[in-house]
Design an enzyme around this catalytic site. Structure first.
Site, PDB file in Angstrom:
ATOM      1  N   THR A 117       8.669 -10.031  -6.776  1.00 51.72           N
ATOM      2  CA  THR A 117       9.471  -8.854  -7.125  1.00 51.72           C
ATOM      3  C   THR A 117       8.842  -7.593  -6.548  1.00 51.72           C
ATOM      4  O   THR A 117       7.619  -7.533  -6.347  1.00 51.72           O
ATOM      5  CB  THR A 117       9.576  -8.717  -8.655  1.00 51.72           C
ATOM      6  OG1 THR A 117      10.158  -7.452  -8.989  1.00 51.72           O
ATOM      7  CG2 THR A 117       8.212  -8.778  -9.314  1.00 51.72           C
ATOM      8  N   ASP A 118       9.672  -6.570  -6.342  1.00 51.68           N
ATOM      9  CA  ASP A 118       9.155  -5.280  -5.889  1.00 51.68           C
ATOM     10  C   ASP A 118       8.276  -4.624  -6.950  1.00 51.68           C
ATOM     11  O   ASP A 118       7.457  -3.751  -6.639  1.00 51.68           O
ATOM     12  CB  ASP A 118      10.295  -4.340  -5.493  1.00 51.68           C
ATOM     13  CG  ASP A 118      11.309  -4.082  -6.606  1.00 51.68           C
ATOM     14  OD1 ASP A 118      11.213  -4.725  -7.670  1.00 51.68           O
ATOM     15  OD2 ASP A 118      12.208  -3.250  -6.396  1.00 51.68           O
ATOM     16  N   GLU A 119       8.407  -5.052  -8.202  1.00 48.65           N
ATOM     17  CA  GLU A 119       7.673  -4.393  -9.278  1.00 48.65           C
ATOM     18  C   GLU A 119       6.162  -4.612  -9.198  1.00 48.65           C
ATOM     19  O   GLU A 119       5.405  -3.891  -9.835  1.00 48.65           O
ATOM     20  CB  GLU A 119       8.220  -4.842 -10.632  1.00 48.65           C
ATOM     21  CG  GLU A 119       9.672  -4.426 -10.830  1.00 48.65           C
ATOM     22  CD  GLU A 119      10.139  -4.547 -12.273  1.00 48.65           C
ATOM     23  OE1 GLU A 119       9.336  -4.291 -13.188  1.00 48.65           O
ATOM     24  OE2 GLU A 119      11.314  -4.893 -12.477  1.00 48.65           O
ATOM     25  N   TYR A 147       5.410  -7.905 -17.417  1.00 50.22           N
ATOM     26  CA  TYR A 147       6.206  -8.722 -16.505  1.00 50.22           C
ATOM     27  C   TYR A 147       5.672  -8.638 -15.081  1.00 50.22           C
ATOM     28  O   TYR A 147       5.386  -9.660 -14.443  1.00 50.22           O
ATOM     29  CB  TYR A 147       7.669  -8.287 -16.525  1.00 50.22           C
ATOM     30  CG  TYR A 147       8.442  -8.746 -15.303  1.00 50.22           C
ATOM     31  CD1 TYR A 147       8.637 -10.096 -15.064  1.00 50.22           C
ATOM     32  CD2 TYR A 147       8.955  -7.827 -14.379  1.00 50.22           C
ATOM     33  CE1 TYR A 147       9.321 -10.531 -13.932  1.00 50.22           C
ATOM     34  CE2 TYR A 147       9.644  -8.256 -13.261  1.00 50.22           C
ATOM     35  CZ  TYR A 147       9.823  -9.601 -13.043  1.00 50.22           C
ATOM     36  OH  TYR A 147      10.493 -10.026 -11.920  1.00 50.22           O
ATOM     37  N   LYS A 173       3.842 -11.518 -12.601  1.00 46.77           N
ATOM     38  CA  LYS A 173       4.304 -11.902 -11.266  1.00 46.77           C
ATOM     39  C   LYS A 173       3.236 -11.644 -10.210  1.00 46.77           C
ATOM     40  O   LYS A 173       3.067 -12.435  -9.280  1.00 46.77           O
ATOM     41  CB  LYS A 173       5.583 -11.133 -10.929  1.00 46.77           C
ATOM     42  CG  LYS A 173       6.792 -11.506 -11.775  1.00 46.77           C
ATOM     43  CD  LYS A 173       7.260 -12.925 -11.522  1.00 46.77           C
ATOM     44  CE  LYS A 173       7.964 -13.068 -10.202  1.00 46.77           C
ATOM     45  NZ  LYS A 173       8.540 -14.431 -10.005  1.00 46.77           N
TER      46      LYS A 173
END
Length: 337
Positions: free
Chosen positions: A135-137, A161, A165
């Site tokens: 994810t970009d997060e 979260y 990841k």
């Protein structure tokens, strides 16, 4: 010998679209692994689940022995790992669940994949791919970074979260570096499209607008996100599997960040139009901001465009129209627990 691709989380929102896309572009058997938690639903796969080359296993990626059994039975040339807890709010309320499912689950799957891969002949080892969907997060707030994140940007996760990841990505990289497992990692921006679980912003807002209810918006609503139509993501993952060299990472993003308020304005207009209702002021209710909320995500997808020829083909307006149409004409997919 039949070739196959394993897709974990294949009954989830993104996973189901990936499975469907694979049935269209490949001749491989598709092996779906999903434990059917609250966000997984076989209804997303109703049009493909009964195909002779689609195989479904209700199983947990944390179960290394079961993963090994499935891999040995189906002998895949690729594993696409999409199974994950993905809702930031849930990670704030129950971070240990994300630690277990996203980190331990990835390590367990990696161990099964490594044992399977090590038993392959040299030519099949070279052709094998393990694709981690991230994810970009993991890159954190673009306002803090001051630039659009790319494949070599440092990890700066803000939530449990994104931290889970990021850790999972590091496990993947460690298995590549230590054991030589051929891996790929994708970093995607916010996905949207038909069949998304209603806790996420777009399906939640469609339901609220349809029912004439106010839409809860965190903080001032000026957080910026890049919205990627889910089918575009599936296409990018297929290009990575079939065209990328092993041990590469790719950012997948539309490259057009907009604020949450701008998104909701466009969504409101589309819902009202499809329902044949007048367009008035967007019914927004500002609520207390999320803890640790990143203000902006921004990604540089030039590498996948340059090396693999991927380009976004679905404009946001068209993607929202398709998403709204499905949401207004199909029952919500919520697992019965």
């Amino acid at each position: 010998m039949t070739s196959s691709i394993v897709v974990t989380g294949g009954a989830g929102f993104i996973g189901a679209h990936v499975v469907r896309y694979l049935t269209e572009v490949s001749t491989d058997d598709i092996v779906i692994i999903d434990k059917l938690s609250y966000a997984g639903h076989l209804g997303r796969l109703s049009d493909v689940i009964d195909l002779p080359r689609v195989h479904f296993y209700q199983a947990d990626v944390c179960d290394t022995a079961k993963m090994s059994e499935i891999l040995q039975q189906h002998q895949p040339w690729a594993i696409m790992h999409l199974a994950a807890e993905s809702h930031v709010d849930r990670s704030i309320d129950a971070p240990s669940v994300f630690l277990h499912n996203n980190i331990q689950g990835t390590q367990s799957l990696l161990q099964a994949a490594l044992s399977y891969w090590q038993g392959l002949p040299a030519d099949l080892q070279a052709a094998f791919r393990y694709l981690q969907v991230s994810t970009d997060e993991v890159f954190g707030d673009a306002e803090d970074n001051g630039y659009a994140a790319h494949e070599d940007s440092p990890y700066r996760p803000s939530s449990p979260y994104s931290a889970s990841k990021a850790s999972a990505d590091h496990w993947v990289q460690s298995y590549q570096r230590t054991f030589g497992l051929p891996t790929l990692i994708s970093y995607c921006s916010n996905n949207y499209g038909p069949g998304q679980f209603p806790e996420k912003l777009i399906p939640l807002s469609i339901e609220r607008i349809k029912n004439g209810e106010r839409i809860p918006v965190y903080g001032d609503g000026l957080q910026q996100r890049d919205w990627l139509y889910v089918v575009e993501h599936a296409r990018a993952l297929w290009l990575m599997l079939t065209q990328a060299q092993p041990n590469q990472c790719y950012v997948v993003a539309a490259g057009h960040p907009i604020t949450n308020l701008e998104l909701l304005q466009a969504l409101y207009v589309e819902v009202q139009k499809q329902l044949g209702r007048p367009v008035n002021e967007v019914p927004i209710e500002f609520v207390t901001d999320r803890l640790g909320h990143d203000r902006c995500y921004s990604l540089d997808a030039s590498k996948i465009k340059r090396e693999l020829g991927w380009q976004e083909q679905t404009l946001l307006q068209d993607g929202l129209a398709a998403t709204v149409h499905q949401a207004l004409n199909t029952p919500l997919l919520i697992a019965e627990k």
